[in-house]
Design a protein around this motif. Structure first.
Motif, mmCIF file in Angstrom:
data_model
loop_
_atom_site.group_PDB
_atom_site.id
_atom_site.type_symbol
_atom_site.label_atom_id
_atom_site.label_comp_id
_atom_site.label_asym_id
_atom_site.label_seq_id
_atom_site.Cartn_x
_atom_site.Cartn_y
_atom_site.Cartn_z
ATOM 1 N N GLU A 111 58.330 77.482 138.126
ATOM 2 C CA GLU A 111 57.138 77.894 137.393
ATOM 3 C C GLU A 111 55.921 77.048 137.785
ATOM 4 O OE1 GLU A 111 56.638 80.446 135.737
ATOM 5 O OE2 GLU A 111 58.678 81.180 135.424
ATOM 6 N N ARG A 114 54.518 78.385 141.001
ATOM 7 C CA ARG A 114 54.141 79.799 141.042
ATOM 8 C C ARG A 114 52.670 80.002 141.440
ATOM 9 N NH1 ARG A 114 56.392 84.431 139.048
ATOM 10 N NH2 ARG A 114 57.992 83.275 137.859
ATOM 11 N N ALA A 117 52.384 79.771 145.176
ATOM 12 C CA ALA A 117 52.883 80.971 145.839
ATOM 13 C C ALA A 117 51.851 82.094 145.775
ATOM 14 C CB ALA A 117 54.197 81.411 145.196
ATOM 15 N N GLN A 118 51.205 82.234 144.625
ATOM 16 C CA GLN A 118 50.201 83.283 144.481
ATOM 17 C C GLN A 118 49.004 83.040 145.397
ATOM 18 O OE1 GLN A 118 50.495 86.054 143.134
ATOM 19 N NE2 GLN A 118 48.393 86.844 143.015
ATOM 20 N N CYS A 136 61.214 80.338 146.065
ATOM 21 C CA CYS A 136 61.249 78.924 145.680
ATOM 22 C C CYS A 136 62.698 78.454 145.786
ATOM 23 C CB CYS A 136 60.738 78.737 144.258
ATOM 24 S SG CYS A 136 60.876 77.024 143.653
ATOM 25 N N TRP A 143 64.679 81.307 143.755
ATOM 26 C CA TRP A 143 64.006 82.322 142.930
ATOM 27 C C TRP A 143 63.062 83.117 143.824
ATOM 28 C CZ3 TRP A 143 65.247 77.510 141.510
ATOM 29 C CH2 TRP A 143 65.856 77.296 140.275
ATOM 30 N N SER A 144 62.893 84.376 143.528
ATOM 31 C CA SER A 144 61.917 85.203 144.230
ATOM 32 C C SER A 144 60.677 85.372 143.360
ATOM 33 C CB SER A 144 62.505 86.582 144.556
ATOM 34 O OG SER A 144 61.480 87.440 145.056
ATOM 35 N N TYR A 145 59.507 85.148 143.973
ATOM 36 C CA TYR A 145 58.249 85.395 143.282
ATOM 37 C C TYR A 145 57.799 86.849 143.432
ATOM 38 C CZ TYR A 145 57.611 80.297 142.933
ATOM 39 O OH TYR A 145 57.760 78.958 142.645
ATOM 40 N N CYS A 146 58.525 87.621 144.246
ATOM 41 C CA CYS A 146 58.105 88.996 144.531
ATOM 42 C C CYS A 146 59.022 90.044 143.901
ATOM 43 C CB CYS A 146 58.049 89.232 146.045
ATOM 44 S SG CYS A 146 56.868 88.182 146.925
#
Length: 443
Positions: A111, A114, A117-118, A136, A143-146
């Motif tokens: 988190e 995040r 990543a954005q 990540c 974890w996938s941010y997408c």
């Protein structure tokens, strides 16, 4: 910044297809050659099938205020680097790799990163290159941010595959690709000594500086000091070679530390601050010298302790050069990145780092060094003294750094570029006393 530009597939027959975030996460160490802890990694994809292209790595900036500018620079660097090689990326994959701090949960790391990543996704999007996946990786989970599907990418993360059991691991074994451990572990092999041995080494450096500085600054003995330094390098390379013949190549660099006495290391460290001495030391670059030379430069870099830590730029650059010349681009990038961390303006490291990152053939530089050595041994003028005329017709210096536009310069002491490090007081403030330290070349 470390860009990885080599193809991930060693041959057409060895090509594999990665179809999921899990397979991408498991493939990352094999794409890089190590586990890139505390890193942003960006991988370019090309064509409809998403062929892997250039790779880029940078440590995650600690300050959130730097994330926007860093993201912009990384996206531009990856795209422009790919375009220079003739193929603009069709998409990008982003990895954010960081283990939790003490008391922090891996989910909190995800988190916290995040927004980074954005920002990376937006920076790539502004260049019309979409980010297909942003992952990540933290403490053995990803974890996938997408991906919004909790069945595929649950909020608690997904465990990475067991080492050696993934499709990429099998392909890597077949192709002879080796994972060297974590980036932190690779950097530790070059880290300065600590404890009593560091104190002993710093004392030796102080004593060597007192003896060498008058000889260097006097001018008349500068060439003599250069030859003494190179004779000592030659002696130690032979010592490392004999040690390998008895025990085999030693990967534990702590053992290599015992092959170099503090006074010997001090003389080499200070001697290498002279640009011409360092450039001649780069001639130990090919078998059977390359392996013992790499071990020597690594051991010497570890002896740059205390007030002399910034003197490590020269041995780290030489280690990177020998590794690149020997085909070990992973170690080369690590060593050269460390040299630039020590001194961001060290020109020789910058040129080598750029060459390794852009996939250039080191043979051109090896050929230049061989020619200079042959001319010197034949009694001819060196490239620093006599320009040569290339086929294109315009005179230039033959030395690889000279080709980049730098004319041979005087010793840095003559130009006032020497530095006088100060030893810290016991309360952490500057300084108890000042000492004269052999001036560093920043070339």
């Amino acid at each position: 910044m470390t860009k990885h530009t080599e193809s991930t597939q060693p041959s057409t027959a060895g090509q594999i297809t990665l179809r999921s975030p899990a397979e991408l996460a498991d493939a990352l160490p094999y794409l890089m050659g190590f586990h890139p802890d505390d890193s942003i990694v960006m991988v370019a994809l090309h064509g409809e099938r998403g062929r892997f292209g250039g790779r880029l790595r940078l440590g995650i900036p600690a300050a959130n205020e730097e994330w926007a500018e860093t993201s912009k620079q990384l996206a531009e660097c990856l795209v422009s680097g790919s375009e220079r090689r003739g193929d603009r990326p069709s998409a990008v994959i982003v990895f954010l790799c960081q283990d939790p701090a003490e008391g922090e949960a891996p989910e909190a790391v995800m988190e916290r990163l995040r927004p980074l990543a954005q920002r990376l996704r937006l920076a790539c999007g502004r260049l019309d290159v979409p980010v297909l996946e942003a992952l990540c990786i933290s403490r053995g989970r990803f974890w996938s941010y997408c991906c919004p599907d909790s069945r595929c990418c649950p909020r608690g993360g997904t465990p990475l595959g067991l080492p050696g059991t993934t499709v990429m691991a099998a392909a890597a074994v077949y192709a002879g690709i080796e994972v060297r451990g974590s980036l932190r572990e690779m950097e530790a092999r070059f880290a300065p000594l600590t404890g009593p041995r560091a104190q002993e080494q710093e004392t030796a450096l102080d004593e060597a500086g007192s003896a060498l500085i008058p000889r260097i600054l006097g001018g008349a003995d500068r060439g003599v000091v250069r030859e003494e330094t190179l004779d000592l390098v030659r002696l130690l390379i032979e010592r490392f070679r004999k040690a390998s013949a008895v025990t085999g190549p030693v990967s534990a660099d702590i053992g290599d530390d015992g092959l170099v006495a503090p006074g010997e290391a001090a003389a080499i460290i200070l001697g290498l601050q002279d640009r011409q001495t360092r450039d001649r030391a780069a001639e130990w670059m090919e078998a059977p010298d390359a392996e013992p030379a790499l071990r020597l430069w690594r051991a010497v870099a570890r002896r740059c302790v205390g007030a002399y830590q910034d003197h490590a730029a020269a041995p780290l650059t030489l280690a990177g050069w020998v590794a690149w010349s020997s085909g070990d681009e992973t170690v080369a990038r690590v060593a050269l990145a460390l040299a630039l961390r020590v001194d961001p303006d060290y020109l020789f490291a910058k040129l080598l780092h750029q060459g390794a990152n852009e996939g250039l053939d080191p043979e051109a530089l090896r050929r230049c060094l061989r020619e200079e050595r042959d001319e010197r041994e034949a009694g001819g003028a060196t490239c620093a003294e006599s320009p040569v005329r290339p086929r294109g017709g315009r005179p230039r210096g033959r030395h690889p750094v000279g080709r980049a536009g730098r004319a041979p310069d005087a010793h840095p002491a003559a130009a006032g570029r020497g530095r006088i490090p100060a030893k810290r007081r016991g309360d952490g403030r500057r300084p108890v006393r000042r000492r004269r330290v052999y001036p560093r070349s920043r070339r």
